[in-house]
Design a protein around this motif. Structure first.
Motif, PDB file in Angstrom:
ATOM      1  N   CYS A 128      18.308  -8.940  13.806  1.00  0.00           N
ATOM      2  CA  CYS A 128      18.524  -8.212  12.557  1.00  0.00           C
ATOM      3  C   CYS A 128      17.166  -7.891  11.928  1.00  0.00           C
ATOM      4  CB  CYS A 128      19.333  -9.058  11.572  1.00  0.00           C
ATOM      5  SG  CYS A 128      20.799  -9.843  12.277  1.00  0.00           S
ATOM      6  N   GLU A 129      17.071  -6.708  11.355  1.00  0.00           N
ATOM      7  CA  GLU A 129      15.805  -6.306  10.732  1.00  0.00           C
ATOM      8  C   GLU A 129      16.029  -5.878   9.294  1.00  0.00           C
ATOM      9  OE1 GLU A 129      12.127  -4.151  12.538  1.00  0.00           O
ATOM     10  OE2 GLU A 129      13.516  -2.590  11.863  1.00  0.00           O
ATOM     11  N   LEU A 130      15.169  -6.399   8.404  1.00  0.00           N
ATOM     12  CA  LEU A 130      15.150  -6.023   6.999  1.00  0.00           C
ATOM     13  C   LEU A 130      13.805  -5.374   6.714  1.00  0.00           C
ATOM     14  CD1 LEU A 130      16.902  -8.748   7.364  1.00  0.00           C
ATOM     15  CD2 LEU A 130      16.716  -8.944   4.890  1.00  0.00           C
ATOM     16  N   VAL A 131      13.803  -4.269   5.981  1.00  0.00           N
ATOM     17  CA  VAL A 131      12.558  -3.603   5.613  1.00  0.00           C
ATOM     18  C   VAL A 131      12.551  -3.356   4.115  1.00  0.00           C
ATOM     19  CG1 VAL A 131      12.146  -2.533   7.856  1.00  0.00           C
ATOM     20  CG2 VAL A 131      13.555  -1.348   6.171  1.00  0.00           C
ATOM     21  N   ALA A 132      11.353  -3.297   3.561  1.00  0.00           N
ATOM     22  CA  ALA A 132      11.220  -3.080   2.123  1.00  0.00           C
ATOM     23  C   ALA A 132       9.904  -2.373   1.837  1.00  0.00           C
ATOM     24  CB  ALA A 132      11.303  -4.401   1.367  1.00  0.00           C
ATOM     25  N   GLU A 133       9.848  -1.731   0.679  1.00  0.00           N
ATOM     26  CA  GLU A 133       8.649  -0.994   0.272  1.00  0.00           C
ATOM     27  C   GLU A 133       8.458  -1.120  -1.233  1.00  0.00           C
ATOM     28  OE1 GLU A 133       7.118   3.647  -0.222  1.00  0.00           O
ATOM     29  OE2 GLU A 133       8.950   3.195   0.914  1.00  0.00           O
ATOM     30  N   GLY A 134       7.203  -1.307  -1.629  1.00  0.00           N
ATOM     31  CA  GLY A 134       6.873  -1.271  -3.050  1.00  0.00           C
ATOM     32  C   GLY A 134       6.741  -2.614  -3.733  1.00  0.00           C
ATOM     33  N   GLN A 135       7.201  -3.682  -3.101  1.00  0.00           N
ATOM     34  CA  GLN A 135       7.081  -5.016  -3.703  1.00  0.00           C
ATOM     35  C   GLN A 135       5.643  -5.510  -3.506  1.00  0.00           C
ATOM     36  OE1 GLN A 135       9.281  -4.146  -1.389  1.00  0.00           O
ATOM     37  NE2 GLN A 135      11.232  -4.101  -2.461  1.00  0.00           N
ATOM     38  N   GLU A 136       5.011  -5.945  -4.583  1.00  0.00           N
ATOM     39  CA  GLU A 136       3.600  -6.299  -4.500  1.00  0.00           C
ATOM     40  C   GLU A 136       3.355  -7.759  -4.136  1.00  0.00           C
ATOM     41  OE1 GLU A 136       1.429  -5.012  -7.888  1.00  0.00           O
ATOM     42  OE2 GLU A 136       1.798  -2.882  -7.488  1.00  0.00           O
ATOM     43  N   THR A 137       4.397  -8.589  -4.158  1.00  0.00           N
ATOM     44  CA  THR A 137       4.232  -9.988  -3.788  1.00  0.00           C
ATOM     45  C   THR A 137       5.335 -10.404  -2.826  1.00  0.00           C
ATOM     46  OG1 THR A 137       5.606 -10.916  -5.560  1.00  0.00           O
ATOM     47  CG2 THR A 137       3.288 -10.464  -6.085  1.00  0.00           C
ATOM     48  N   PHE A 165       7.900 -12.293  10.091  1.00  0.00           N
ATOM     49  CA  PHE A 165       7.639 -11.476   8.910  1.00  0.00           C
ATOM     50  C   PHE A 165       6.381 -10.649   9.111  1.00  0.00           C
ATOM     51  CE2 PHE A 165       9.904 -15.159   7.025  1.00  0.00           C
ATOM     52  CZ  PHE A 165      10.916 -14.501   6.358  1.00  0.00           C
ATOM     53  N   GLY A 166       6.344  -9.499   8.434  1.00  0.00           N
ATOM     54  CA  GLY A 166       5.154  -8.668   8.482  1.00  0.00           C
ATOM     55  C   GLY A 166       4.891  -7.992   7.158  1.00  0.00           C
ATOM     56  N   LEU A 167       3.626  -7.619   6.946  1.00  0.00           N
ATOM     57  CA  LEU A 167       3.216  -6.889   5.756  1.00  0.00           C
ATOM     58  C   LEU A 167       2.076  -5.952   6.130  1.00  0.00           C
ATOM     59  CD1 LEU A 167       2.823  -6.262   2.687  1.00  0.00           C
ATOM     60  CD2 LEU A 167       1.334  -8.287   2.602  1.00  0.00           C
ATOM     61  N   ALA A 168       2.133  -4.738   5.616  1.00  0.00           N
ATOM     62  CA  ALA A 168       1.018  -3.799   5.731  1.00  0.00           C
ATOM     63  C   ALA A 168       0.865  -3.093   4.392  1.00  0.00           C
ATOM     64  CB  ALA A 168       1.265  -2.792   6.851  1.00  0.00           C
ATOM     65  N   VAL A 169      -0.375  -2.796   4.041  1.00  0.00           N
ATOM     66  CA  VAL A 169      -0.674  -2.152   2.759  1.00  0.00           C
ATOM     67  C   VAL A 169      -1.437  -0.865   3.028  1.00  0.00           C
ATOM     68  CG1 VAL A 169      -1.713  -2.447   0.484  1.00  0.00           C
ATOM     69  CG2 VAL A 169      -0.827  -4.441   1.703  1.00  0.00           C
ATOM     70  N   THR A 170      -0.994   0.214   2.410  1.00  0.00           N
ATOM     71  CA  THR A 170      -1.664   1.500   2.588  1.00  0.00           C
ATOM     72  C   THR A 170      -2.968   1.521   1.786  1.00  0.00           C
ATOM     73  OG1 THR A 170      -0.636   2.560   0.680  1.00  0.00           O
ATOM     74  CG2 THR A 170       0.611   2.583   2.760  1.00  0.00           C
ATOM     75  N   PRO A 171      -3.870   2.478   2.090  1.00  0.00           N
ATOM     76  CA  PRO A 171      -5.097   2.597   1.283  1.00  0.00           C
ATOM     77  C   PRO A 171      -4.812   2.811  -0.199  1.00  0.00           C
ATOM     78  CG  PRO A 171      -5.308   3.853   3.318  1.00  0.00           C
ATOM     79  CD  PRO A 171      -3.881   3.378   3.254  1.00  0.00           C
ATOM     80  N   ALA A 172      -3.656   3.383  -0.510  1.00  0.00           N
ATOM     81  CA  ALA A 172      -3.281   3.595  -1.914  1.00  0.00           C
ATOM     82  C   ALA A 172      -2.680   2.346  -2.548  1.00  0.00           C
ATOM     83  CB  ALA A 172      -2.290   4.750  -2.019  1.00  0.00           C
ATOM     84  N   GLY A 173      -2.506   1.271  -1.761  1.00  0.00           N
ATOM     85  CA  GLY A 173      -1.985   0.017  -2.301  1.00  0.00           C
ATOM     86  C   GLY A 173      -0.483  -0.140  -2.223  1.00  0.00           C
ATOM     87  N   ARG A 174       0.188   0.710  -1.454  1.00  0.00           N
ATOM     88  CA  ARG A 174       1.637   0.612  -1.297  1.00  0.00           C
ATOM     89  C   ARG A 174       1.944  -0.430  -0.230  1.00  0.00           C
ATOM     90  NH1 ARG A 174       5.822   1.834  -4.633  1.00  0.00           N
ATOM     91  NH2 ARG A 174       7.673   2.551  -3.501  1.00  0.00           N
ATOM     92  N   HIS A 175       2.856  -1.380  -0.548  1.00  0.00           N
ATOM     93  CA  HIS A 175       3.179  -2.488   0.349  1.00  0.00           C
ATOM     94  C   HIS A 175       4.444  -2.182   1.163  1.00  0.00           C
ATOM     95  CE1 HIS A 175       0.394  -4.350  -2.400  1.00  0.00           C
ATOM     96  NE2 HIS A 175       0.447  -5.513  -1.777  1.00  0.00           N
TER      97      HIS A 175
END
Length: 210
Positions: A128-137, A165-175
């Protein structure tokens, strides 16, 4: 002995004591910042001069695991184990999402979830895969996932014991965040075409760049 002789003896003793004190290790340490008892910016005593350490994304899976297991423990659900293969698959997917600034389970040119997990060397019965965008923590990511019924059921599923788990941050700071949970394949078990691959709806907070 006359008073003059006594006074001279006292002055001589004071000069001797002062000379020993100037040559003592304590005096040297006070004047030399590199001597014993004083440390540079990398030492423990100089810690107040160091800047705060940057966010190390390598620690994010461990933090997310602790937050998830806390929720599972509260509900008396068995703990999850962090699997490095699932974590690699999750991190690569986060990087793919961040590159196009779009939260999805499939990014152009990227293998599907099943192929990504199998390519990491992890054999599964269910994934199962969960994805999310915009959460800073990490706490925000876990909270947002838990606020959605479908995501919460997966995160608290007692049969899903392996997680990455994984996390990547764009140059603009979007998580961008990814969680992959799975039942590991036991010895002797053979996966079939009917084994489910579950993709949960993305959880997006705020608006990404135009």
């Amino acid at each position: 002995m006359t008073w003059l002789a006594i006074w001279r003896a006292i002055k001589s003793a004071l000069r001797f004591v002062r000379g020993r004190s100037a040559a003592s290790p304590l005096s040297a340490a006070a004047s030399d910042p590199g001597a014993s008892g004083a440390t540079d910016s990398t030492g423990e005593c100089g810690a107040e001069h160091q800047s705060a350490p940057p966010l190390v994304t390598a620690s994010v899976p461990t933090i997310l695991l602790a937050l998830l297991n806390r929720e599972r423990m509260i509900r008396q659900v068995p703990r999850c184990n962090l699997d490095c293969r699932l974590t690699v698959a999750a991190e690569k997917h986060c990087e793919a999402m961040a590159e196009v600034s779009f939260c999805s389970h499939l990014v152009a040119g990227e293998p599907c979830l099943q192929d990504r997990v199998l390519a990491s060397g992890f054999a599964f019965l269910r994934v199962c895969e969960l994805v999310a965008e915009g959460q800073e923590t990490a706490l925000d990511a876990i909270r947002d996932w838990l606020s959605e019924d479908a995501n919460r059921r997966v995160l608290l599923d007692p049969d899903c014991r392996q997680v990455g788990f994984g996390l990547a941050v764009t140059p603009a700071g979007r998580h961008f965040w990814t969680a992959i949970l799975s039942d590991s394949l036991a010895a002797g078990q053979v996966p079939s075409e009917a084994d489910p691959v579950l993709l949960l709806p993305p959880v997006v907070r705020g608006e990404g760049p135009p």
